[in-house]
Design an enzyme around this catalytic site. Structure first.
Site, PDB file in Angstrom:
ATOM      1  N   GLU A   1       0.417  -0.805   0.166  1.00  0.00           N
ATOM      2  CA  GLU A   1      -0.424   0.024  -0.575  1.00  0.00           C
ATOM      3  C   GLU A   1       0.751   1.107   0.154  1.00  0.00           C
ATOM      4  OE1 GLU A   1      -3.086   0.329   2.867  1.00  0.00           O
ATOM      5  OE2 GLU A   1      -4.012  -1.772   2.191  1.00  0.00           O
TER       6      GLU A   1
ATOM      7  N   HIS B   1      -7.742   1.943   1.120  1.00  0.00           N
ATOM      8  CA  HIS B   1      -7.927   1.621   2.792  1.00  0.00           C
ATOM      9  C   HIS B   1      -9.351   2.633   2.882  1.00  0.00           C
ATOM     10  CE1 HIS B   1      -5.195  -0.621   5.648  1.00  0.00           C
ATOM     11  NE2 HIS B   1      -6.347  -0.344   6.258  1.00  0.00           N
TER      12      HIS B   1
END
Length: 373
Positions: free
Chosen positions: A282, A301
């Site tokens: 990420e 997210h």
């Protein structure tokens, strides 16, 4: 849950310093600054490994987030000053809990604060994938939609389909509550079966094995923690056991899914569509073919990304820090045993006595103590 009081031998002298690795909501930062000597990351950019180590050397309490990976080597390099890691959020897979406990550093989290928000997002994705929302949005934006037609962009209805839930904890149950309203049949797999009353509340059916769940579900949604046991739980073999054309939703942690295997299954049609709010890396690579796939909904997210959730978790963390530093209480410890607060006051003298006896016995013992009777 509150655990034993802070070790008297490690009481903090002077004004305690708290370092927060990311920017919090202004009202909470303001209140924390009134109580403690606080250092905030006003730029709100993730700290480097070296910056985290330096922060640990310079604080009594560290407040990290999921973006801060702290391992045993970093804790060793961080020195002896830090006593508490008050993690911002429920997940603790970014922290080496055993290494922290070995160094007598207590780690806390904030369970349940993000439950409803994450469940809301998961339900939105559960709806969006079978209804082909990403494809439809892209079609309109490209200017290629020629108008409604009886056979255009046909998706699948939810009512009567089987929703398979991996992990029936707080978030899994909140998803089940929402899914029931859409007429989905709930089947779940969990490390321990839930009480009959919980199953009855959601009309949920328990299955003993993940394999049985994979073979049953039309839509599979993941709500389990990330740990060595769950790493690539959904791999090529697991995906092969899923119903042909089933959908996969992941709002838990990226490493639970083997993303290469998922891409293969999307290309072959074994998986009909997927929604990912979390990724192995990420942010994911910009040119990732998985991100670009037309049957994959990707969100950055967002599970906990509501104003209310961020205020609530910030307040919860601030209260944990306050209780620890001012009263010696530890709320929601994840690497030391916990007790309900009302029981803690009754047993506090015995905990102190047991600790002193243990230290005394440790000095008398000629070898390692393996068991206490």
């Amino acid at each position: 849950m509150a655990s034993k009081p802070a070790d008297p031998a490690r009481r903090i002298q002077g004004t305690p310093r708290v370092i927060v690795t990311r920017a919090l909501v202004p009202s909470v930062q303001e209140r924390m600054a009134q109580l403690f000597d606080c250092r905030f990351n006003e730029s709100d950019t993730p700290l480097s490994r070296e910056e985290l180590i330096e922060a640990m050397r310079d604080c009594d309490v560290l407040v990290p987030t999921v973006t801060d990976r702290i391992d045993a080597e970093m804790l060793e390099a961080g020195g002896e000053r830090m006593r508490l890691i008050a993690s911002f959020g429920a997940g603790t897979d970014h922290l080496d809990l055993a290494a922290a406990a070995k160094r007598k550093i207590t780690v806390t989290n904030t369970p349940s604060v993000f439950t409803e928000d994450t469940a809301d997002l998961a339900m939105a994705l559960i709806i969006g994938v079978p209804r082909r929302m990403r494809e439809g949005i892209a079609l309109v934006r490209r200017g290629e939609w020629s108008g409604w037609a009886p056979t255009a962009m046909l998706g699948r209805k939810l009512a009567g389909k089987v929703l398979g839930i991996v992990g029936m904890g707080r978030i899994g149950q909140a998803v089940a509550y929402r899914a029931k309203a859409f007429g989905l049949d709930i089947v779940y797999h969990n490390r321990k079966r839930q009480p009959e009353a919980v199953e009855r509340m959601f009309g949920a059916t328990y299955v003993d094995t993940l394999g049985e769940l994979l073979e049953t579900a039309d839509i599979l949604t993941l709500h389990c923690p990330s740990n060595p046991q769950s790493h690539h739980m959904i791999d090529r073999q697991a995906i092969g056991r899923m119903k042909a054309g089933a959908c996969l939703i992941n709002t838990a942690r990226g490493p639970i899914v083997d993303e290469a295997a998922l891409l293969e299954a999307l290309e072959s049609g074994q998986v009909g569509g997927a929604a990912l709010d979390v990724f192995s890396e990420e942010p994911p690579p910009a040119q990732s073919p998985l991100i670009a796939h037309e049957r994959v909904i990707c969100t950055p997210h967002l599970g906990a990304s509501t104003e209310q959730a961020q205020v609530n978790v910030a307040v919860a963390v601030a209260e944990q820090v306050r209780d620890y530093l001012l009263h010696g209480l530890v709320q929601n410890a994840v690497n030391v045993p916990s007790l309900p607060a009302e029981i803690l006051e009754e047993v506090r003298p015995y905990l102190v006595l047991a600790e002193k006896l243990g230290r005394f016995q440790g000095q008398l013992a000629t070898g390692r103590i393996d068991e206490v009777n």
